[in-house]
Design a protein around this motif. Structure first.
Motif, mmCIF file in Angstrom:
data_model
loop_
_atom_site.group_PDB
_atom_site.id
_atom_site.type_symbol
_atom_site.label_atom_id
_atom_site.label_comp_id
_atom_site.label_asym_id
_atom_site.label_seq_id
_atom_site.Cartn_x
_atom_site.Cartn_y
_atom_site.Cartn_z
ATOM 1 N N GLU A 73 0.849 -1.178 0.000
ATOM 2 C CA GLU A 73 0.000 0.000 0.000
ATOM 3 C C GLU A 73 0.890 1.236 0.000
ATOM 4 O O GLU A 73 1.744 1.405 0.873
ATOM 5 C CB GLU A 73 -0.892 0.000 1.244
ATOM 6 C CG GLU A 73 -1.826 1.168 1.325
ATOM 7 C CD GLU A 73 -2.699 1.133 2.573
ATOM 8 O OE1 GLU A 73 -3.634 1.933 2.638
ATOM 9 O OE2 GLU A 73 -2.426 0.318 3.486
ATOM 10 N N LEU A 74 0.690 2.074 -0.991
ATOM 11 C CA LEU A 74 1.427 3.335 -1.094
ATOM 12 C C LEU A 74 0.464 4.465 -0.761
ATOM 13 O O LEU A 74 -0.609 4.567 -1.357
ATOM 14 C CB LEU A 74 1.977 3.518 -2.513
ATOM 15 C CG LEU A 74 2.862 2.396 -3.045
ATOM 16 C CD1 LEU A 74 3.274 2.690 -4.484
ATOM 17 C CD2 LEU A 74 4.070 2.189 -2.165
ATOM 18 N N GLU A 82 4.757 18.566 -10.594
ATOM 19 C CA GLU A 82 3.771 17.900 -11.438
ATOM 20 C C GLU A 82 3.685 16.395 -11.196
ATOM 21 O O GLU A 82 2.935 15.701 -11.864
ATOM 22 C CB GLU A 82 4.013 18.192 -12.918
ATOM 23 C CG GLU A 82 3.905 19.657 -13.267
ATOM 24 C CD GLU A 82 4.142 19.948 -14.725
ATOM 25 O OE1 GLU A 82 3.972 19.042 -15.566
ATOM 26 O OE2 GLU A 82 4.505 21.101 -15.029
ATOM 27 N N GLY A 83 4.454 15.882 -10.261
ATOM 28 C CA GLY A 83 4.374 14.482 -9.874
ATOM 29 C C GLY A 83 3.894 14.390 -8.435
ATOM 30 O O GLY A 83 3.517 15.399 -7.827
ATOM 31 N N ASN A 84 3.910 13.191 -7.897
ATOM 32 C CA ASN A 84 3.396 12.979 -6.545
ATOM 33 C C ASN A 84 4.268 12.005 -5.772
ATOM 34 O O ASN A 84 4.709 10.984 -6.314
ATOM 35 C CB ASN A 84 1.963 12.446 -6.608
ATOM 36 C CG ASN A 84 1.002 13.514 -7.054
ATOM 37 O OD1 ASN A 84 0.474 14.250 -6.237
ATOM 38 N ND2 ASN A 84 0.788 13.634 -8.361
ATOM 39 N N TRP A 85 4.504 12.339 -4.506
ATOM 40 C CA TRP A 85 5.261 11.494 -3.600
ATOM 41 C C TRP A 85 4.307 10.534 -2.893
ATOM 42 O O TRP A 85 3.220 10.941 -2.465
ATOM 43 C CB TRP A 85 5.994 12.328 -2.557
ATOM 44 C CG TRP A 85 7.176 13.048 -3.126
ATOM 45 C CD1 TRP A 85 7.196 14.305 -3.649
ATOM 46 C CD2 TRP A 85 8.509 12.542 -3.239
ATOM 47 N NE1 TRP A 85 8.464 14.620 -4.078
ATOM 48 C CE2 TRP A 85 9.287 13.550 -3.837
ATOM 49 C CE3 TRP A 85 9.113 11.337 -2.891
ATOM 50 C CZ2 TRP A 85 10.641 13.398 -4.096
ATOM 51 C CZ3 TRP A 85 10.470 11.186 -3.143
ATOM 52 C CH2 TRP A 85 11.221 12.204 -3.740
ATOM 53 N N TYR A 86 4.738 9.277 -2.788
ATOM 54 C CA TYR A 86 3.986 8.246 -2.071
ATOM 55 C C TYR A 86 4.898 7.581 -1.056
ATOM 56 O O TYR A 86 6.095 7.428 -1.293
ATOM 57 C CB TYR A 86 3.442 7.190 -3.054
ATOM 58 C CG TYR A 86 2.201 7.671 -3.766
ATOM 59 C CD1 TYR A 86 0.934 7.354 -3.273
ATOM 60 C CD2 TYR A 86 2.287 8.459 -4.900
ATOM 61 C CE1 TYR A 86 -0.212 7.808 -3.909
ATOM 62 C CE2 TYR A 86 1.152 8.914 -5.539
ATOM 63 C CZ TYR A 86 -0.096 8.583 -5.036
ATOM 64 O OH TYR A 86 -1.233 9.041 -5.658
ATOM 65 N N ARG A 87 4.313 7.191 0.083
ATOM 66 C CA ARG A 87 5.049 6.484 1.139
ATOM 67 C C ARG A 87 4.545 5.048 1.195
ATOM 68 O O ARG A 87 3.356 4.795 1.288
ATOM 69 C CB ARG A 87 4.822 7.153 2.496
ATOM 70 C CG ARG A 87 5.561 6.434 3.649
ATOM 71 C CD ARG A 87 5.394 7.134 4.989
ATOM 72 N NE ARG A 87 5.987 8.482 4.911
ATOM 73 C CZ ARG A 87 5.296 9.608 5.054
ATOM 74 N NH1 ARG A 87 4.007 9.590 5.308
ATOM 75 N NH2 ARG A 87 5.906 10.773 4.966
ATOM 76 N N PRO A 109 -4.372 9.364 -6.626
ATOM 77 C CA PRO A 109 -5.209 8.717 -5.614
ATOM 78 C C PRO A 109 -4.601 8.827 -4.221
ATOM 79 O O PRO A 109 -3.390 8.955 -4.065
ATOM 80 C CB PRO A 109 -5.278 7.260 -6.071
ATOM 81 C CG PRO A 109 -4.137 7.063 -6.986
ATOM 82 C CD PRO A 109 -3.772 8.407 -7.552
ATOM 83 N N ALA A 110 -5.449 8.749 -3.213
ATOM 84 C CA ALA A 110 -4.999 8.816 -1.818
ATOM 85 C C ALA A 110 -4.117 7.628 -1.467
ATOM 86 O O ALA A 110 -3.265 7.714 -0.594
ATOM 87 C CB ALA A 110 -6.199 8.881 -0.882
ATOM 88 N N ALA A 111 -4.329 6.513 -2.145
ATOM 89 C CA ALA A 111 -3.515 5.318 -1.940
ATOM 90 C C ALA A 111 -3.463 4.541 -3.245
ATOM 91 O O ALA A 111 -4.376 4.627 -4.074
ATOM 92 C CB ALA A 111 -4.097 4.448 -0.822
ATOM 93 N N ILE A 112 -2.382 3.809 -3.413
ATOM 94 C CA ILE A 112 -2.243 2.887 -4.545
ATOM 95 C C ILE A 112 -1.918 1.533 -3.961
ATOM 96 O O ILE A 112 -0.977 1.398 -3.157
ATOM 97 C CB ILE A 112 -1.138 3.344 -5.527
ATOM 98 C CG1 ILE A 112 -1.460 4.730 -6.084
ATOM 99 C CG2 ILE A 112 -0.986 2.316 -6.654
ATOM 100 C CD1 ILE A 112 -0.356 5.324 -6.936
#
Length: 120
Positions: A73-74, A82-87, A109-112
């Motif tokens: 889960e990210l 223009e991009g997005n950081w995911y944890r 999305p809020a999560a991937i």
């Protein structure tokens, strides 16, 4: 934040190594040797450590919603350039997904949710 209404709920790409970079091709979106950068390669290395010959290619199934058998889960952190950081929830590692993300989602999305498995 949402899924492109024309996109499938479940999407699949086949990342592979090319010149020491994780990349993928997706004919449907026009992406060729699209690289993963800024933290994502290290996340892929860790997530594929048990997949034999992952560098030659593996199946990456992903969705903005949880699905049976998802492994990772990210979580969305922030937008930048223009991009997005995911944890990555389980490790705390962060990676930046470039604007190619919008070939699959109309907004970040809020999560991937992901599953990585051998391609054959």
């Amino acid at each position: 934040m949402g899924v492109n209404p024309m996109a499938n709920a479940m999407m699949v790409i086949y990342p592979y190594r090319d010149r020491d970079m994780w990349v993928f091709d997706d004919e449907a979106t026009g992406l060729v040797k699209e690289p993963f950068v800024f933290g994502v390669p290290e996340m892929i290395d860790a997530a594929t450590a048990t997949i034999p010959d992952a560098a030659q290619g593996f199946r990456l199934i992903f969705s903005a919603k949880p699905f049976p058998g998802y492994q990772h889960e990210l979580l969305w952190v922030r937008e930048e350039y223009e991009g997005n950081w995911y944890r990555w929830r389980s490790t705390g590692q962060e990676g930046w997904l470039c604007p190619a993300l919008f070939k699959y989602f109309d907004a970040a999305p809020a999560a991937i949710y992901c599953r990585m498995e051998p391609s054959s």
